[in-house]
Motif scaffolding. Sequence first.
Motif, PDB file in Angstrom:
ATOM      1  N   GLU A  90       0.836  -1.204   0.000  1.00 19.75           N
ATOM      2  CA  GLU A  90       0.000   0.000   0.000  1.00 19.75           C
ATOM      3  C   GLU A  90       0.872   1.255   0.000  1.00 19.75           C
ATOM      4  OE1 GLU A  90      -3.403   2.286   2.693  1.00 19.75           O
ATOM      5  OE2 GLU A  90      -2.649   0.327   3.307  1.00 19.75           O
ATOM      6  N   ASN A  91       1.939   1.225   0.776  1.00 21.54           N
ATOM      7  CA  ASN A  91       2.821   2.389   0.857  1.00 21.54           C
ATOM      8  C   ASN A  91       3.572   2.631  -0.447  1.00 21.54           C
ATOM      9  OD1 ASN A  91       3.602   1.403   4.232  1.00 21.54           O
ATOM     10  ND2 ASN A  91       2.137   2.938   3.583  1.00 21.54           N
ATOM     11  N   ILE A  92       4.010   1.554  -1.101  1.00 16.21           N
ATOM     12  CA  ILE A  92       4.766   1.774  -2.340  1.00 16.21           C
ATOM     13  C   ILE A  92       3.836   2.255  -3.455  1.00 16.21           C
ATOM     14  CG2 ILE A  92       4.676  -0.516  -3.440  1.00 16.21           C
ATOM     15  CD1 ILE A  92       7.681  -0.159  -4.068  1.00 16.21           C
ATOM     16  N   LEU A  93       2.559   1.853  -3.441  1.00 15.23           N
ATOM     17  CA  LEU A  93       1.623   2.403  -4.410  1.00 15.23           C
ATOM     18  C   LEU A  93       1.481   3.907  -4.218  1.00 15.23           C
ATOM     19  CD1 LEU A  93      -1.247  -0.255  -4.566  1.00 15.23           C
ATOM     20  CD2 LEU A  93       0.498   0.210  -6.291  1.00 15.23           C
ATOM     21  N   ALA A  94       1.457   4.350  -2.959  1.00 18.49           N
ATOM     22  CA  ALA A  94       1.386   5.782  -2.687  1.00 18.49           C
ATOM     23  C   ALA A  94       2.625   6.496  -3.216  1.00 18.49           C
ATOM     24  CB  ALA A  94       1.224   6.018  -1.190  1.00 18.49           C
ATOM     25  N   LYS A  95       3.790   5.894  -3.017  1.00 22.17           N
ATOM     26  CA  LYS A  95       5.020   6.473  -3.550  1.00 22.17           C
ATOM     27  C   LYS A  95       4.969   6.555  -5.070  1.00 22.17           C
ATOM     28  CE  LYS A  95       9.763   5.405  -4.635  1.00 22.17           C
ATOM     29  NZ  LYS A  95       9.681   6.235  -5.828  1.00 22.17           N
ATOM     30  N   PHE A  96       4.511   5.456  -5.711  1.00 21.69           N
ATOM     31  CA  PHE A  96       4.456   5.421  -7.165  1.00 21.69           C
ATOM     32  C   PHE A  96       3.472   6.440  -7.736  1.00 21.69           C
ATOM     33  CE2 PHE A  96       5.894   0.730  -7.310  1.00 21.69           C
ATOM     34  CZ  PHE A  96       7.207   1.111  -7.542  1.00 21.69           C
TER      35      PHE A  96
END
Length: 599
Positions: free
Chosen positions: A53-59
């Motif tokens: 979930e966090n890496i989707l936010a970063k992306f």
Amino acid sequence: MGYKDKLLSKTSKSYAYYKNSDKRRDKKEKKLREQILNLKKTYQYDYYYADFENILAKFYISPVVALPFTMEDKRCFSFMDHLAKYLRSTLPHKKPLVSVICPVYNYQKEVLDIVESVINQTYTNFELIVVDDASNDNTLDELKLLEDKRIRVISNETHMGLSYCRNMALEKAKGEYIFYIDMDNLWYEEYLESMMGAFMQLEDADAIYSGQLIFKDNYKQLQGIIFGVYNKSLLYNNNYISLSAFAHKKSLADEIKFDETMKTQEDWLFILNVAKYAKMHSIPIILSRFLNKDKRFNKRKGVNNAIEDAEIELVHEKVDNNIFKDFSQQYQLNKKVSIIIPSFKLLTDLEQCIDAILSFNSPFTDIIVVDNNSQDAVRQYLKKMSDDGKIKYIQNDINYGFTYAIEQGIDVADEDSDILLLNNDAILTKGSLEAMQYYAYNIDDAGIIVPREVLYAGDDRLNTHVPYGNHDYECDVTPSRAHKNMINIPLFFDGEILELNFAPFFCTYIKRDVYDQSIGFDSEFGRHYRSDRIFCNFVRHFLKLKLYQISDTKVYHKSRKATAKLKESNDSFDIMFVKNQWEPELGEKLGFKKPYWDE
């Protein structure tokens, strides 16, 4: 001036600019270009992610992950591969025909590598259309050696360009779905099968895209990956989608073509036009490879940087932000909205803010301005507007700050009116208010609705919030690196509605019944900031409602000049803006106690 003349004019100016002195190039632009195109570690900013979930936010705001990969990176990449494996397992027994389009020019040494990466796909129901664009080496001879019946080779008699080749292939394509593979790109053998699995999962998808691994040294040295969760505003600002990791239904080709006048940015323009007309989803898998020969994503042999820069500008002119819907053409306001504007100085900005609202001529809007002790010119303007019946107006003789002012405004608003909080340096655009109201009442769990907060081109704040953004062009900064506020992004995202855990109260739509369930914004605990955090937390955690940003909205935000004016005007800046406290006598007068924790 026609397109060619316009491009020639821009290009000539660019040639002269670069030729005369490279030192005269804008240092910020040059640094930004190096960061973006060389996959610098700049984008590995302090956005901690331990889960997907966090890496989707970063992306969503920063599509690049450069080497060395962390353990957290690898955990996320492993899930991407796991997801791709699942998508392959969901394909029906009868698989649709896919058309793969591959234009080539003077590519004899590598052309068979591209063809091999296609014919080795685990998804076998495809046709490969290779268009040789009148190569003057042995590319065509290499292609004639191919015997696979799924391959069709077309040869141009004269060199026509990539867009011509793709458009011609689109007309001849028989597949239900269209994929592209360009020079300096290869696919892993599971690419088509995984992408088609995604298409089968998404019944409403007209187009999809995934990410790429970036290599150099003939695919021997990995540099990083690029994948961007579908962010319409960022895509308009700065491309992050490769055509070799992009696919669409054949039916779109009836409406959308590649622009044959473009030399370097035709793929980006094509994708933006698809975004305008079709439903597109981002798919978080990475099974495509790009060979970064020139250390630039977009540079092609024989294309001068100046032409490329001119065409980047031309893409923005051609698209002109039209990838966003105009809600004023689809919906009308059907419930009254009180627009609360706290004001401090900035007469010109305030006039533009109010004029934009009045230009919509809606009987459902009510403008309430609360002025915090501005100079006489602002007071005179507001009094006249009030006397003319265009606004309601409250005049404070001291600066109470943002939060107290909006509470004053709400107190005089109609009791059944919804609320829009709006900065005095904000420009509301046509259709945005209609979109916010529409979604406020059509998303069951909506508590707060916010628009895209768009900074004008050249605003230095952009890269604080959106690291991948090109500050030469406007961009939304509501989803923010600084705020880390993107949550619950769908795995396959269509770019429409983004859930947030927080958004600054720059422009905020609040339904009346939501506000009435609260005790307001509580200026006792935050004279300038904190009220937005307080209210967002109350709505999300107590009322169990959600905060959403709507992509098909746009409100421009100027350069926070009110804050600068406050800083230069008097000694209250430190206590109001930095410490966010009330002066003891004023706080006592208002019945406010200083919190025990606020030392």
